[in-house]
Design an enzyme around this catalytic site. Sequence first.
Site, PDB file in Angstrom:
ATOM      1  N   GLY A   1     -11.306   3.306  -5.074  1.00 38.52           N
ATOM      2  CA  GLY A   1     -12.210   3.407  -6.225  1.00 38.52           C
ATOM      3  C   GLY A   1     -11.834   4.527  -7.180  1.00 38.52           C
TER       4      GLY A   1
ATOM      5  N   GLY B   1     -17.962   2.957  -4.517  1.00 42.30           N
ATOM      6  CA  GLY B   1     -17.007   3.544  -3.585  1.00 42.30           C
ATOM      7  C   GLY B   1     -16.029   4.394  -4.379  1.00 42.30           C
TER       8      GLY B   1
ATOM      9  N   GLY C   1     -13.467   6.418  -2.915  1.00 37.96           N
ATOM     10  CA  GLY C   1     -12.427   6.915  -2.010  1.00 37.96           C
ATOM     11  C   GLY C   1     -11.062   6.634  -2.617  1.00 37.96           C
ATOM     12  N   ASN C   2     -10.125   6.355  -1.753  1.00 34.35           N
ATOM     13  CA  ASN C   2      -8.743   6.156  -2.153  1.00 34.35           C
ATOM     14  C   ASN C   2      -8.571   5.028  -3.180  1.00 34.35           C
ATOM     15  OD1 ASN C   2      -6.025   6.569  -2.061  1.00 34.35           O
ATOM     16  ND2 ASN C   2      -5.710   5.220  -0.304  1.00 34.35           N
TER      17      ASN C   2
ATOM     18  N   LYS D   1      -4.759  -6.003  12.197  1.00 35.47           N
ATOM     19  CA  LYS D   1      -5.656  -4.889  11.870  1.00 35.47           C
ATOM     20  C   LYS D   1      -5.978  -4.181  13.169  1.00 35.47           C
ATOM     21  CE  LYS D   1      -7.982  -3.600   8.058  1.00 35.47           C
ATOM     22  NZ  LYS D   1      -7.590  -3.778   6.660  1.00 35.47           N
TER      23      LYS D   1
HETATM   24  N1  GLU Z   1      -5.470  -1.275   4.695  1.00 35.99           N
HETATM   25  C1  GLU Z   1      -4.844  -1.872   3.567  1.00 35.99           C
HETATM   26  C2  GLU Z   1      -5.364  -3.284   3.325  1.00 35.99           C
HETATM   27  O1  GLU Z   1      -6.436  -3.631   3.755  1.00 35.99           O
HETATM   28  C3  GLU Z   1      -3.317  -1.794   3.622  1.00 35.99           C
HETATM   29  C4  GLU Z   1      -2.669  -2.410   4.804  1.00 35.99           C
HETATM   30  C5  GLU Z   1      -1.175  -2.095   4.936  1.00 35.99           C
HETATM   31  O2  GLU Z   1      -0.623  -1.434   4.077  1.00 35.99           O
HETATM   32  O3  GLU Z   1      -0.625  -2.542   5.930  1.00 35.99           O
HETATM   33  O4  GLU Z   1      -4.772  -4.046   2.623  1.00 35.99           O
END
Ligand code: GLU
Length: 418
Positions: free
Chosen positions: A226, A221, A223-224, A107
Site C-alpha cells: 500500500g 493497508g 505496509g509494503n 505458500k
Molecule cells: N507473497 C507475494 C505474493 O503473494 C510474493 C511471492 C513470491 O515472490 O514468491 O505474490
Amino acid sequence: MTKQEMGILNTAEWNVKQTAGRLGLTDTQLAWVSEPRERVEITCAHALPDREPTHVKVFVVRHNDTLGPSKGGIRMTPTVTLDEITGLAMEMTWKTALVGVPFGGGKSGICYDPASGTDREKEKVIRSFTRGVARHIGPEIYIPAPDMGTNERDMGHIRDCVSYSSGKSITQGCFVTGKPVILGGIVGRREATGKGVVYSIQEACDKLGMDISKSRVAVQGFGNVGSVAAIEIVKHGAKVIAVADHLGGIEKSDGLDVVALAEYQNNNGSVKGFPGGTPMDKDDIMEVDCDILIPAAVASVLTEDNAHKVKAKLIAEGANAPTTPGADEILFEKKISIIPDILCNAGGVFVSYLEYTQETQREQMTLQQVEGRLDERMRETFDMVFKAMKPGDSMRQVAMNIAVGRVMDGMYARGMLP
Ligand code: GLU
C-alpha cells in the site's frame, strides 16, 4: 472455521469452479487442476531467549508444480491456518501462470505474532521454521519469499540457515527470494509489488478512458504494498485522499503527503494519528468517494455488506483475495472494474523470478533493468487480459480463464501417465 479462513479458501475455490464451468472442464479435470499436491503441517519446538521452550505450528502447501517449482511467500500471523495457506497457494498457481514465469503455486505459514517479541526472537522462529520444513523447500521444490508478517531480514536468515546446515558459503541454487541485496537478493524486490500495482492501474486508466493524473485514490493497508503504491501513484499526479490500516484511518481531500505518511507509519506502526490529515474511521475506507480504491492488506475486506457502498470506478487488488465472491457479483453489476489480484499484485513474484534467475546464473541485474522488465511484463500481461475480454466479461474471469487454461495445457503437455 474462522471468517477469514472461510474467506480465502472459499474465494479461491469459488473462482476456480466458475472458471472450470466457463472452460468446460470435467469434474476430474477440475480436481486435477485445483487440488493441492501437498499440504503439510509441522510443529516446531524451540527455546526463545529468556523464555520457556515453546512451539509453533507451521504450514507448507505446494498447490501445483506443473509449470515449475512452487513459489509463494511465508505468511506469519498468530491466526494463520492450513486452509488459509491452501487458498493463497492456489492463488499463486494462477498468478505465476498468468504472469508467465516458470513456477507453480505454493505458500507457507507460521503461526506466530511477529509483533509479540524482539527481532532476535523472530529470528529464532524463522530458523526453527527453516529446519522444520527443510525437506519441503528448495530450488526445485518450493521457494519461499516474504508475505504478510515477514520481510527481507527473515529471508536472509533462511538463506543463512540453509547454507550453514550444508557447511557451504552459498546455497546450491535459489532457496528463497526477497533476500537482502547483500546476500544475493535483487534490487527493487521490496518495491516490486506496489510498483506493479501502479503499472497495472496506469494500463487500466488508459484503456478505460480514466485520467490517472486527475484521479483521487483511497488505500487500505499501508505496509509494503500500500505505501509503495501510494507513493508511486502520486508521482503520476494522482491524489491519495484517504488511507487506513488495521488501527485507524486518515483523510485529506486535497491529497495526503504520502512520503511523510510512510515515514510516520514506519515510526509509529500505523497511520493512526498522522498530523497531516483528519482522522477517519478505518472501516469507512471502502466507501470513500474516490476514483481508484486499492485494497492492499488482508483478504475478504470487500464483502456483500459493503460492496454496494463502494464509490470507486476502479478497484486494484494489491492484496490477495480482498473481494469475496458475493462482493464480486455486486461490484460487477455496479460496473466497477476490478484488476484482479493474480494480475494486479503479480509484480512481486515476477521480480522474485528475476532474483531466482540471477542467483542461478550468478548474474547481477541493475535497478534499471529490474524496473524495465517489471514495467514491460505487467503491461504485457494486462494487455493480454484486456484484449481477450469480450463484452460482459470481467477482468477476473478472463485472467482466470488464461491462467487455469495454461496450467491445464501444461498438465496435458507433460502427459497424464506416470
Ligand atoms: N507473497 C507475494 C505474493 O503473494 C510474493 C511471492 C513470491 O515472490 O514468491 O505474490
